[in-house]
Design an enzyme around this catalytic site. Structure first.
Site, PDB file in Angstrom:
ATOM      1  NE  ARG A  15      -1.904  -1.660   3.579  1.00 44.97           N
ATOM      2  CZ  ARG A  15      -2.272  -1.814   4.854  1.00 44.97           C
ATOM      3  NH1 ARG A  15      -3.464  -1.407   5.245  1.00 44.97           N
ATOM      4  NH2 ARG A  15      -1.463  -2.370   5.723  1.00 44.97           N
ATOM      5  CE  LYS A  75       1.122  -2.490   9.366  1.00 39.28           C
ATOM      6  NZ  LYS A  75      -0.184  -2.812  10.042  1.00 39.28           N
ATOM      7  CE1 TYR A  94      -4.943   2.107  10.604  1.00 44.26           C
ATOM      8  CE2 TYR A  94      -3.867   1.692   8.513  1.00 44.26           C
ATOM      9  CZ  TYR A  94      -5.021   1.876   9.259  1.00 44.26           C
ATOM     10  OH  TYR A  94      -6.235   1.815   8.645  1.00 44.26           O
ATOM     11  CG  HIS A  96      -1.493  -0.996  15.324  1.00 45.67           C
ATOM     12  ND1 HIS A  96      -2.820  -1.098  15.683  1.00 45.67           N
ATOM     13  CD2 HIS A  96      -1.491  -0.871  13.982  1.00 45.67           C
ATOM     14  CE1 HIS A  96      -3.579  -1.025  14.611  1.00 45.67           C
ATOM     15  NE2 HIS A  96      -2.805  -0.873  13.560  1.00 45.67           N
ATOM     16  CD  GLU A 118      -3.013   2.835  15.796  1.00 48.58           C
ATOM     17  OE1 GLU A 118      -2.841   3.232  14.634  1.00 48.58           O
ATOM     18  OE2 GLU A 118      -2.110   2.820  16.655  1.00 48.58           O
ATOM     19  CG  ASP A 270      -3.671  -4.862  14.311  1.00 45.04           C
ATOM     20  OD1 ASP A 270      -4.354  -5.521  15.107  1.00 45.04           O
ATOM     21  OD2 ASP A 270      -4.166  -4.013  13.550  1.00 45.04           O
TER      22      ASP A 270
HETATM   23  N1  LIG Z   1      -4.297  -7.916  11.049  1.00 48.06           N
HETATM   24  C1  LIG Z   1      -4.688  -6.909  10.291  1.00 48.06           C
HETATM   25  O1  LIG Z   1      -4.204  -6.734   9.187  1.00 48.06           O
HETATM   26  C2  LIG Z   1      -5.769  -5.989  10.770  1.00 48.06           C
HETATM   27  C3  LIG Z   1      -6.430  -5.105   9.884  1.00 48.06           C
HETATM   28  C4  LIG Z   1      -7.467  -4.306  10.376  1.00 48.06           C
HETATM   29  C5  LIG Z   1      -7.827  -4.363  11.725  1.00 48.06           C
HETATM   30  N2  LIG Z   1      -7.136  -5.212  12.547  1.00 48.06           N
HETATM   31  C6  LIG Z   1      -7.452  -5.362  13.978  1.00 48.06           C
HETATM   32  O2  LIG Z   1      -8.655  -6.080  14.154  1.00 48.06           O
HETATM   33  C7  LIG Z   1      -9.143  -5.826  15.467  1.00 48.06           C
HETATM   34  C8  LIG Z   1     -10.627  -5.535  15.414  1.00 48.06           C
HETATM   35  O3  LIG Z   1     -10.847  -4.293  14.757  1.00 48.06           O
HETATM   36  P1  LIG Z   1     -12.306  -3.703  14.542  1.00 48.06           P
HETATM   37  O4  LIG Z   1     -12.171  -2.530  13.637  1.00 48.06           O
HETATM   38  O5  LIG Z   1     -13.266  -4.764  14.183  1.00 48.06           O
HETATM   39  O6  LIG Z   1     -12.649  -3.165  16.012  1.00 48.06           O
HETATM   40  P2  LIG Z   1     -14.113  -2.807  16.553  1.00 48.06           P
HETATM   41  O7  LIG Z   1     -13.911  -1.868  17.695  1.00 48.06           O
HETATM   42  O8  LIG Z   1     -15.038  -2.404  15.449  1.00 48.06           O
HETATM   43  O9  LIG Z   1     -14.648  -4.212  17.108  1.00 48.06           O
HETATM   44  C9  LIG Z   1     -14.094  -4.848  18.195  1.00 48.06           C
HETATM   45  C10 LIG Z   1     -15.191  -5.620  18.881  1.00 48.06           C
HETATM   46  O10 LIG Z   1     -14.575  -6.436  19.891  1.00 48.06           O
HETATM   47  C11 LIG Z   1     -15.497  -6.495  20.965  1.00 48.06           C
HETATM   48  N3  LIG Z   1     -14.793  -6.979  22.149  1.00 48.06           N
HETATM   49  C12 LIG Z   1     -13.922  -6.323  22.962  1.00 48.06           C
HETATM   50  N4  LIG Z   1     -13.476  -7.142  23.930  1.00 48.06           N
HETATM   51  C13 LIG Z   1     -14.061  -8.347  23.709  1.00 48.06           C
HETATM   52  C14 LIG Z   1     -13.975  -9.622  24.356  1.00 48.06           C
HETATM   53  N5  LIG Z   1     -13.208  -9.807  25.436  1.00 48.06           N
HETATM   54  N6  LIG Z   1     -14.709 -10.648  23.850  1.00 48.06           N
HETATM   55  C15 LIG Z   1     -15.488 -10.457  22.757  1.00 48.06           C
HETATM   56  N7  LIG Z   1     -15.612  -9.279  22.107  1.00 48.06           N
HETATM   57  C16 LIG Z   1     -14.892  -8.250  22.577  1.00 48.06           C
HETATM   58  C17 LIG Z   1     -16.045  -5.085  21.070  1.00 48.06           C
HETATM   59  O11 LIG Z   1     -17.270  -5.045  21.798  1.00 48.06           O
HETATM   60  C18 LIG Z   1     -16.219  -4.736  19.589  1.00 48.06           C
HETATM   61  O12 LIG Z   1     -17.517  -5.022  19.120  1.00 48.06           O
HETATM   62  C19 LIG Z   1      -8.270  -4.668  15.974  1.00 48.06           C
HETATM   63  O13 LIG Z   1      -7.258  -5.159  16.823  1.00 48.06           O
HETATM   64  C20 LIG Z   1      -7.677  -4.087  14.735  1.00 48.06           C
HETATM   65  O14 LIG Z   1      -6.458  -3.403  14.984  1.00 48.06           O
HETATM   66  C21 LIG Z   1      -6.128  -6.007  12.095  1.00 48.06           C
END
Ligand SMILES: NC(=O)c1ccc[n+]([C@@H]2O[C@H](COP(=O)([O-])OP(=O)(O)OC[C@H]3O[C@@H](n4cnc5c(N)ncnc54)[C@H](O)[C@@H]3O)[C@@H](O)[C@H]2O)c1
Length: 376
Positions: A15, A75, A94, A96, A118, A270
């Site tokens: 990206r 990143k 980003y 993190h 983020e 992440d």
């Molecule tokens: N690996 C990657 O490439 C990548 C890309 C994008 C996002 N992410 C990550 O994905 C994760 C989720 O992002 P998102 O945008 O969906 O966040 P979000 O805030 O929209 O959703 C997170 C959800 O988790 C729930 N939650 C919190 N603690 C919990 C628990 N103990 N048990 C069950 N549910 C719980 C919250 O209520 C919420 O609904 C983040 O860590 C984000 O950084 C990773």
């Protein structure tokens, strides 16, 4: 302001932090943009496309960091990039930082002001700069999980949607936010049996309406998760506690009760990962096995589909880039409380409370740190 767009250097990251449309907006507003040669190539954007909108193309990262006051990236900065940061720089990308002690100290030592995509919030308290990448990662999570379930890749050898007379796979999504919803919708589309777990009852209500009976919503207690684990083929971890290290929702002990060859996809990697046995992987080598369970923990999942992701990301970041360029970090933070939430590090001080706590450094309120910056 002079805005610099370097090439991304993280493994398998294709990206770029700005498209020619962004260059056009900034140049029209009276700013200068410098772009590293080849920065857009992975996203199908040629140097000439940037130049046509008024950017200056510079030969390498040293030249871009040297010329720019604000650096716009995708990143978190890699060690070479941290070494190029100085106190005059405003970094917008980003970060993190909660699970990244070394990076946090590196950014503190640089003296730069660092705004993390983020932790920027919108009027509803949502995360507008995480959402587009979460939408992409959620969709990839199910695709990747379905693929890793294939036998030659070490999976159980089950087809997500089943066929007439043979049951579909069971997919468990833990965390029903932006990632979880997209992952679940793709799993539903692939005709799997889907269970979505969250701890926020209001969110479960919303999901229940969205799914219209095509997936079950479940409260994410430790016991409820443990009771479902023996039945599932694919678990997608998508929990988030904003800015903080991810809580562990599946322990190493619990892998023993799962089916051999089941797959865990940890999208929350992440933020440190939401399974006890998770560690970051790359697109080149995305999986490893623990106790017979495949783990897929790619930390930059959207990087695999840059032609989609670059545009999805920059559509969301552009208004903030413009505001930072027009008003500077102090002015923009004063005018936009949601953008202020994004400020994580100012002149050596950590201004985000969960990051400070996770990394074990003092927390300084952002207004205080920005006030000192203005006075300096
Ligand atoms: N690996 C990657 O490439 C990548 C890309 C994008 C996002 N992410 C990550 O994905 C994760 C989720 O992002 P998102 O945008 O969906 O966040 P979000 O805030 O929209 O959703 C997170 C959800 O988790 C729930 N939650 C919190 N603690 C919990 C628990 N103990 N048990 C069950 N549910 C719980 C919250 O209520 C919420 O609904 C983040 O860590 C984000 O950084 C990773």
């Amino acid at each position: 302001m002079k805005i610099g767009v370097p090439s991304e250097v993280k493994t398998d990251e294709y990206r770029v932090g700005m498209t020619p449309a962004g260059v056009r907006e900034l140049v029209d507003a009276g700013h200068e943009v410098v772009v590293q040669q080849g920065a857009g190539i992975g996203s199908g954007i040629a140097d000439a496309d940037y130049a046509a909108q008024g950017a200056t193309v510079l030969p390498d990262a040293d030249a871009v960091f040297g010329a720019a006051e604000m650096i716009v990236k995708v990143k978190e900065p890699q060690p070479d990039e941290v070494a190029r940061l100085e106190s005059r720089h405003l970094l917008f990308t980003y970060l993190h930082l909660a699970p990244a002690r070394e990076l946090t100290h590196g950014l503190m030592n640089s003296g730069a002001t660092c705004v993390a995509y983020e932790t920027v919030t919108d009027r509803n308290g949502r995360l507008p700069l995480l959402a587009p990448m979460s939408e992409v990662a959620g969709k990839i999570a199910t695709q990747a999980g379905a693929f890793m379930l294939e036998r030659p890749l070490g999976g159980r050898g089950i087809l997500l949607g089943g066929v007439p007379g043979v049951a579909a796979a069971n997919v468990m999504v833990i965390g029903g936010g932006v990632v979880g919803l997209r992952a679940a919708l793709i799993a539903i589309g692939m005709e799997a049996t889907v269970f979505v777990y969250d701890r926020n009852i209001d969110r479960l209500r919303e999901l229940d309406l969205i799914f219209g009976g095509r997936a079950d919503t479940c409260f994410a207690s430790t016991l409820a998760i443990e009771e479902r684990l023996p039945e599932v083929d694919l678990v997608i971890g998508a929990v988030l506690v904003a800015g903080a290290k991810a809580p562990h929702v599946v322990s190493r002990e619990q892998l023993r009760i799962m089916k051999p060859g089941a797959v865990l996809v940890d999208v929350a990697i992440d933020q440190g990962g939401c399974f006890e046995t998770s560690r970051p992987t790359t697109h080149t080598d995305p999986t490893y096995e623990v106790d017979g369970i495949t783990h897929y923990c790619v930390a930059n999942m959207p990087g695999a589909v840059p032609v989609t992701s670059t545009y999805a990301l920059t559509n969301a970041t552009m208004p903030y880039v413009l505001q930072l360029a027009n008003e500077g970090v102090q002015g923009a933070s004063a005018a936009n409380p949601g953008l202020k939430e994004g400020v994580n590090v100012v002149a050596g001080q950590v201004t985000n409370a969960p990051v400070a706590e996770a990394v074990g450094v003092p927390y300084v309120p952002v207004d205080e740190a920005l006030g000192q910056l203005a006075a300096a």
